[in-house]
Motif scaffolding. Structure first.
Motif, PDB file in Angstrom:
ATOM      1  N   ALA A 199       0.824  -1.213   0.000  1.00 49.16           N
ATOM      2  CA  ALA A 199       0.000   0.000   0.000  1.00 49.16           C
ATOM      3  C   ALA A 199       0.854   1.258   0.000  1.00 49.16           C
ATOM      4  O   ALA A 199       0.532   2.245  -0.671  1.00 49.16           O
ATOM      5  CB  ALA A 199      -0.933  -0.001   1.207  1.00 49.16           C
ATOM      6  N   ILE A 200       1.951   1.248   0.734  1.00 51.80           N
ATOM      7  CA  ILE A 200       2.849   2.409   0.774  1.00 51.80           C
ATOM      8  C   ILE A 200       3.505   2.615  -0.579  1.00 51.80           C
ATOM      9  O   ILE A 200       3.588   3.744  -1.090  1.00 51.80           O
ATOM     10  CB  ILE A 200       3.885   2.231   1.896  1.00 51.80           C
ATOM     11  N   ALA A 201       3.968   1.532  -1.189  1.00 51.26           N
ATOM     12  CA  ALA A 201       4.589   1.641  -2.508  1.00 51.26           C
ATOM     13  C   ALA A 201       3.612   2.181  -3.542  1.00 51.26           C
ATOM     14  O   ALA A 201       3.995   2.963  -4.419  1.00 51.26           O
ATOM     15  CB  ALA A 201       5.117   0.276  -2.946  1.00 51.26           C
ATOM     16  N   ALA A 202       2.353   1.806  -3.425  1.00 54.23           N
ATOM     17  CA  ALA A 202       1.350   2.249  -4.387  1.00 54.23           C
ATOM     18  C   ALA A 202       1.105   3.756  -4.326  1.00 54.23           C
ATOM     19  O   ALA A 202       0.623   4.346  -5.291  1.00 54.23           O
ATOM     20  CB  ALA A 202       0.036   1.508  -4.153  1.00 54.23           C
ATOM     21  N   GLN A 203       1.455   4.377  -3.199  1.00 59.46           N
ATOM     22  CA  GLN A 203       1.287   5.824  -3.074  1.00 59.46           C
ATOM     23  C   GLN A 203       2.505   6.592  -3.594  1.00 59.46           C
ATOM     24  O   GLN A 203       2.497   7.819  -3.651  1.00 59.46           O
ATOM     25  CB  GLN A 203       1.053   6.217  -1.604  1.00 59.46           C
ATOM     26  N   GLY A 204       3.565   5.864  -3.949  1.00 62.78           N
ATOM     27  CA  GLY A 204       4.777   6.523  -4.417  1.00 62.78           C
ATOM     28  C   GLY A 204       5.810   6.723  -3.344  1.00 62.78           C
ATOM     29  O   GLY A 204       6.780   7.472  -3.523  1.00 62.78           O
TER      30      GLY A 204
END
Length: 272
Positions: free
Chosen positions: A29-34
């Motif tokens: 989820a964190i990676a998906a936010q950039g």
């Protein structure tokens, strides 16, 4: 070619071997936010996509060594916390965070107060509410669901009364998740600290089925949004929208709870 840089989120959470919740959900989820997750595992759990059967705490010195090594080199403005196994770990992590806050007054601390699995199985080696208390005191945002709020507040009465009671022992805002209610729309409510009489609400279509790791997904998406420099109101909006889409595209790995599809929103596509 210029190398891209991603902001970091320090994550303290347990490992879920099913990959639906816990540290894997946080990373995705964190990676998906950039942003980029710095994962410090606090506990090894024995669970599948429905039930938790055992929790094994990671030694507190190992947890602290990892965290201190990371923040000594990597700028961290957001910390996200999930399960920590017991109060000893929580107390040590809270002390570490307090020291960080002395140097970084704008540090965001997102606490997802996971008191048990979606089916009520314990994810703590001692009393789950007492175990998480040290972390609530350093939080800037707490994201309980309705059953968690009731347990954390130890207060009968309506939601506002329970939120007010919880806020008396913390300096945190509360994002109350309505997934455990029964209305057609899921209502999430943001209470700013000290202002529980006025709140902002969001409503989302209630989706069929049950999901493993939806709370981790939302809290970590908020953390990732804050890490990339978004304001808290925008982070709450964007993270909820992202989580809703993750649930809409959820997939099965076995019978039981579905796994949120935590790809970046722009890469999420419905099958034709």
């Amino acid at each position: 070619m210029k190398t891209k840089t991603r902001p970091c989120v320090l994550v303290f959470a347990g490992h879920d071997p099913s990959g639906g919740a816990g540290i894997q959900a946080d990373i995705e989820a964190i990676a998906a936010q950039g942003a980029h997750a710095l994962p410090v595992i606090t506990a090894l759990t024995v669970q599948d996509n429905d039930h938790a059967y055992a929790v094994h705490a990671v030694d507190v010195q190992i947890i602290l060594q990892q965290a201190m090594t990371l923040v000594a080199k990597m700028p961290v403005k957001v910390i996200k916390l999930g399960i920590v196994a017991h109060k000893k770990n929580a107390t040590a992590i809270a002390s570490f965070i307090q020291k960080m806050k002395q140097q970084h007054a704008d540090l965001h601390i997102i606490v997802d107060p996971v008191l048990g699995s979606g089916h009520g199985d314990s994810l703590s080696l001692d009393d789950a509410v007492q175990a998480i208390e040290p972390l609530l005191k350093v939080a800037t945002l707490i994201t309980p669901n309705l059953p968690e709020l009731k347990r954390l507040s130890s207060q009968a009465g309506d939601i506002q009364t329970q939120v007010a009671n919880l806020m008396q022992s913390t300096g945190a805002d509360v994002l109350l998740k309505g997934g455990h209610a029964t209305e057609v729309q899921v209502k999430n409510i943001w209470f700013q600290h000290g202002q529980w009489h006025t709140a902002q609400e969001w409503q989302w279509p209630r989706l069929p089925g049950e999901f493993h790791g939806s709370g981790c997904t939302l809290a970590s998406a908020i953390a990732g949004q804050l890490a990339i420099g978004v304001t808290l109101p925008e982070a709450l909006q964007n993270a909820q929208s992202y989580t809703q889409q993750s649930l809409q595209h959820a997939y099965a790995i076995a019978a039981g709870q579905l796994i949120p599809a935590r790809q970046p929103i722009s890469n999420t596509r419905k099958k034709s």
